[in-house]
Design a protein around this motif. Structure first.
Motif, PDB file in Angstrom:
ATOM      1  N   GLY A 124       0.799  -1.215   0.000  1.00 37.19           N
ATOM      2  CA  GLY A 124       0.000   0.000   0.000  1.00 37.19           C
ATOM      3  C   GLY A 124       0.834   1.268   0.000  1.00 37.19           C
ATOM      4  N   ALA A 125       2.123   1.159   0.334  1.00 34.10           N
ATOM      5  CA  ALA A 125       2.975   2.348   0.397  1.00 34.10           C
ATOM      6  C   ALA A 125       3.347   2.853  -0.989  1.00 34.10           C
ATOM      7  CB  ALA A 125       4.239   2.059   1.210  1.00 34.10           C
ATOM      8  N   THR A 126       3.614   1.915  -1.917  1.00 38.07           N
ATOM      9  CA  THR A 126       3.922   2.269  -3.300  1.00 38.07           C
ATOM     10  C   THR A 126       3.207   1.273  -4.216  1.00 38.07           C
ATOM     11  OG1 THR A 126       5.884   0.844  -3.478  1.00 38.07           O
ATOM     12  CG2 THR A 126       6.217   3.092  -2.636  1.00 38.07           C
ATOM     13  N   PRO A 127       2.922   1.655  -5.459  1.00 39.17           N
ATOM     14  CA  PRO A 127       2.286   0.714  -6.375  1.00 39.17           C
ATOM     15  C   PRO A 127       3.119  -0.545  -6.593  1.00 39.17           C
ATOM     16  CG  PRO A 127       2.058   2.952  -7.208  1.00 39.17           C
ATOM     17  CD  PRO A 127       2.971   3.026  -6.021  1.00 39.17           C
ATOM     18  N   TYR A 128       4.451  -0.401  -6.684  1.00 37.28           N
ATOM     19  CA  TYR A 128       5.314  -1.565  -6.901  1.00 37.28           C
ATOM     20  C   TYR A 128       5.203  -2.548  -5.749  1.00 37.28           C
ATOM     21  CZ  TYR A 128       9.582  -4.370  -7.210  1.00 37.28           C
ATOM     22  OH  TYR A 128      10.470  -5.410  -7.255  1.00 37.28           O
ATOM     23  N   ARG A 129       5.254  -2.039  -4.542  1.00 43.04           N
ATOM     24  CA  ARG A 129       5.198  -2.889  -3.348  1.00 43.04           C
ATOM     25  C   ARG A 129       3.829  -3.581  -3.247  1.00 43.04           C
ATOM     26  NH1 ARG A 129       8.518  -3.356   1.147  1.00 43.04           N
ATOM     27  NH2 ARG A 129       9.993  -1.966   0.135  1.00 43.04           N
ATOM     28  N   THR A 130       2.792  -2.846  -3.556  1.00 44.53           N
ATOM     29  CA  THR A 130       1.450  -3.431  -3.483  1.00 44.53           C
ATOM     30  C   THR A 130       1.286  -4.538  -4.517  1.00 44.53           C
ATOM     31  OG1 THR A 130       0.570  -1.297  -2.755  1.00 44.53           O
ATOM     32  CG2 THR A 130      -1.018  -2.917  -3.554  1.00 44.53           C
ATOM     33  N   GLU A 131       1.717  -4.291  -5.730  1.00 41.92           N
ATOM     34  CA  GLU A 131       1.582  -5.313  -6.779  1.00 41.92           C
ATOM     35  C   GLU A 131       2.449  -6.521  -6.490  1.00 41.92           C
ATOM     36  OE1 GLU A 131       0.640  -7.784  -9.592  1.00 41.92           O
ATOM     37  OE2 GLU A 131      -0.530  -6.018  -8.993  1.00 41.92           O
ATOM     38  N   ALA A 132       3.640  -6.304  -5.923  1.00 39.05           N
ATOM     39  CA  ALA A 132       4.490  -7.446  -5.559  1.00 39.05           C
ATOM     40  C   ALA A 132       3.791  -8.323  -4.528  1.00 39.05           C
ATOM     41  CB  ALA A 132       5.830  -6.958  -5.018  1.00 39.05           C
ATOM     42  N   ALA A 133       3.185  -7.711  -3.523  1.00 39.81           N
ATOM     43  CA  ALA A 133       2.465  -8.475  -2.499  1.00 39.81           C
ATOM     44  C   ALA A 133       1.317  -9.261  -3.118  1.00 39.81           C
ATOM     45  CB  ALA A 133       1.944  -7.537  -1.415  1.00 39.81           C
ATOM     46  N   ARG A 134       0.592  -8.617  -4.023  1.00 38.16           N
ATOM     47  CA  ARG A 134      -0.547  -9.305  -4.644  1.00 38.16           C
ATOM     48  C   ARG A 134      -0.087 -10.429  -5.566  1.00 38.16           C
ATOM     49  NH1 ARG A 134      -4.262  -3.879  -5.840  1.00 38.16           N
ATOM     50  NH2 ARG A 134      -4.709  -3.448  -3.622  1.00 38.16           N
ATOM     51  N   GLN A 135       1.036 -10.251  -6.237  1.00 35.48           N
ATOM     52  CA  GLN A 135       1.584 -11.334  -7.056  1.00 35.48           C
ATOM     53  C   GLN A 135       1.942 -12.533  -6.177  1.00 35.48           C
ATOM     54  OE1 GLN A 135       5.288 -10.450  -9.051  1.00 35.48           O
ATOM     55  NE2 GLN A 135       5.347 -12.415 -10.120  1.00 35.48           N
ATOM     56  N   ILE A 136       2.543 -12.262  -5.042  1.00 33.30           N
ATOM     57  CA  ILE A 136       2.948 -13.356  -4.150  1.00 33.30           C
ATOM     58  C   ILE A 136       1.735 -14.131  -3.651  1.00 33.30           C
ATOM     59  CG2 ILE A 136       3.996 -13.848  -1.890  1.00 33.30           C
ATOM     60  CD1 ILE A 136       5.895 -11.372  -2.595  1.00 33.30           C
ATOM     61  N   VAL A 137       0.678 -13.439  -3.255  1.00 37.75           N
ATOM     62  CA  VAL A 137      -0.484 -14.181  -2.749  1.00 37.75           C
ATOM     63  C   VAL A 137      -1.235 -14.887  -3.881  1.00 37.75           C
ATOM     64  CG1 VAL A 137      -0.735 -12.698  -0.732  1.00 37.75           C
ATOM     65  CG2 VAL A 137      -2.064 -12.193  -2.778  1.00 37.75           C
ATOM     66  N   ARG A 138      -1.048 -14.423  -5.113  1.00 40.67           N
ATOM     67  CA  ARG A 138      -1.647 -15.146  -6.247  1.00 40.67           C
ATOM     68  C   ARG A 138      -0.900 -16.442  -6.538  1.00 40.67           C
ATOM     69  NH1 ARG A 138      -1.858  -9.976  -8.843  1.00 40.67           N
ATOM     70  NH2 ARG A 138       0.004 -10.514 -10.049  1.00 40.67           N
ATOM     71  N   GLU A 139       0.420 -16.415  -6.402  1.00 35.22           N
ATOM     72  CA  GLU A 139       1.243 -17.525  -6.870  1.00 35.22           C
ATOM     73  C   GLU A 139       1.690 -18.499  -5.779  1.00 35.22           C
ATOM     74  OE1 GLU A 139       4.329 -16.549  -9.621  1.00 35.22           O
ATOM     75  OE2 GLU A 139       3.256 -14.789 -10.408  1.00 35.22           O
ATOM     76  N   VAL A 140       1.590 -18.082  -4.514  1.00 39.65           N
ATOM     77  CA  VAL A 140       2.004 -18.938  -3.402  1.00 39.65           C
ATOM     78  C   VAL A 140       0.808 -19.184  -2.496  1.00 39.65           C
ATOM     79  CG1 VAL A 140       3.510 -19.152  -1.382  1.00 39.65           C
ATOM     80  CG2 VAL A 140       4.371 -18.056  -3.471  1.00 39.65           C
ATOM     81  N   LYS A 141       0.584 -20.428  -2.143  1.00 46.33           N
ATOM     82  CA  LYS A 141      -0.476 -20.773  -1.203  1.00 46.33           C
ATOM     83  C   LYS A 141       0.031 -20.509   0.203  1.00 46.33           C
ATOM     84  CE  LYS A 141      -4.131 -22.585   0.692  1.00 46.33           C
ATOM     85  NZ  LYS A 141      -5.352 -21.755   0.796  1.00 46.33           N
ATOM     86  N   LEU A 142      -0.576 -19.547   0.889  1.00 43.19           N
ATOM     87  CA  LEU A 142      -0.132 -19.164   2.212  1.00 43.19           C
ATOM     88  C   LEU A 142      -0.778 -20.023   3.292  1.00 43.19           C
ATOM     89  CD1 LEU A 142      -0.368 -15.264   1.962  1.00 43.19           C
ATOM     90  CD2 LEU A 142       1.531 -16.755   1.272  1.00 43.19           C
ATOM     91  N   THR A 143      -0.026 -20.263   4.353  1.00 47.53           N
ATOM     92  CA  THR A 143      -0.616 -20.804   5.577  1.00 47.53           C
ATOM     93  C   THR A 143      -1.112 -19.668   6.446  1.00 47.53           C
ATOM     94  OG1 THR A 143       1.030 -22.573   5.473  1.00 47.53           O
ATOM     95  CG2 THR A 143      -0.236 -22.372   7.515  1.00 47.53           C
ATOM     96  N   ALA A 144      -0.337 -18.573   6.480  1.00 45.63           N
ATOM     97  CA  ALA A 144      -0.729 -17.401   7.266  1.00 45.63           C
ATOM     98  C   ALA A 144      -0.205 -16.137   6.616  1.00 45.63           C
ATOM     99  CB  ALA A 144      -0.198 -17.504   8.698  1.00 45.63           C
ATOM    100  N   LEU A 145      -1.025 -15.102   6.655  1.00 45.18           N
ATOM    101  CA  LEU A 145      -0.640 -13.749   6.262  1.00 45.18           C
ATOM    102  C   LEU A 145      -0.574 -12.928   7.537  1.00 45.18           C
ATOM    103  CD1 LEU A 145      -0.337 -11.516   3.982  1.00 45.18           C
ATOM    104  CD2 LEU A 145      -2.792 -11.142   4.298  1.00 45.18           C
TER     105      LEU A 145
END
Length: 273
Positions: free
Chosen positions: A100-121
């Motif tokens: 949320g601080a920068t567009p790059y950081r936000t998109e990186a976070a969203r890419q990670i949650v799209r591509e990796v199955k999380l146990t916990a955020l």
């Protein structure tokens, strides 16, 4: 859930099983994270190279993915390690620092949650909101002013992502989207020591590894939050008036000294109806 009903067994399991936690974390906090894990009874490993992160994740008990010091190479390491952990049944904790601080950081976070199955955020309220596409202001890597129901946001995020969601703040919320706990342990001085939130993600990973079965992971995460908060409370009591430097050292001591009996006595965990 009341204190009297808590089994408080996961801390003992961490110390008996000595889980290996693979940390891809930000460069500011690597030493503090390693020392914190060692103090509590887990084993840290810091591995970032693309050539080995998948192999390290495969042999680890849990993987912590933290994007605090972010660039394209870090994102690739996170994706490689996360996908390997998924393939080998290793719990994954993701800390979307500064989403949320920068567009790059936000998109990186969203890419990670799209591509990796999380146990916990695990994040503050602004980070979690921005990961799941909701609006909440952020100042640097800290949550800014915002209005909304933090618990409701956590539940929505857990249901959307299909994982545990931990939102830390004055009170900590942890939920799987159906059952929710609020943990009220801790001390504000934690915000004056860099890396305390980052270490918490690794501690949660160690507790998830100790829990083993997915059905036990929500309670294990709640206990991890209480353990961390109790250690902070005791560290502050021992160093009151001496500042955050003294607190930081004593906090590491208390991560080693808090027992399951102390935790059961002092944990402040409430199960929401």
């Amino acid at each position: 859930m009341t204190k009297g009903e808590l089994s408080m067994s996961y801390l003992d399991l961490v110390r008996s099983r000595n889980p290996l936690v693979h940390n891809i974390t930000n460069w500011v906090v690597t030493g503090f994270t390693a020392n914190g894990l060692l103090a509590m009874g887990a084993s840290p490993i810091m591995a970032y190279a693309h050539e080995e992160v998948a192999d390290v994740a495969k042999i680890s008990s849990a993987v912590l993915l933290n994007m605090g010091t972010l660039d394209a190479s870090v994102v690739q390491s996170i994706l490689l390690a996360g996908k390997s952990a998924n393939a080998h049944g290793v719990p994954v904790v993701f800390d979307p620092v500064g989403a949320g601080a920068t567009p790059y950081r936000t998109e990186a976070a969203r890419q990670i949650v799209r591509e990796v199955k999380l146990t916990a955020l695990r994040g503050n309220v602004a980070e979690v909101a921005n990961v799941v596409g909701e609006s909440w202001s952020i100042k640097g890597v800290d949550a800014g002013a915002g209005e909304g129901d933090v618990t409701a946001l956590a539940v929505r995020a857990a249901r959307k992502l299909g994982c545990l969601v931990v939102i830390t703040g004055k009170d900590d919320v942890v939920t799987d989207g159906e059952t929710t706990f609020v943990v009220s342990n801790g001390h504000p001085i934690l915000t004056q020591v860099t890396g305390t939130g980052c270490l918490l993600g690794s501690v949660i990973g160690a507790f998830l590894a100790a829990a083993g079965e997915p059905s036990a992971q929500l309670e294990a995460a709640a206990e991890a939050l209480a353990f961390y908060g109790v250690a902070a409370e005791l560290a502050y009591a021992a160093t009151e008036g001496r500042g955050p430097g003294s607190f930081q050292i004593e906090f590491l001591n208390q991560l080693a000294l808090v027992t399951s009996d102390i935790l059961k006595e002092k944990a402040a965990i409430a199960k929401l109806a």
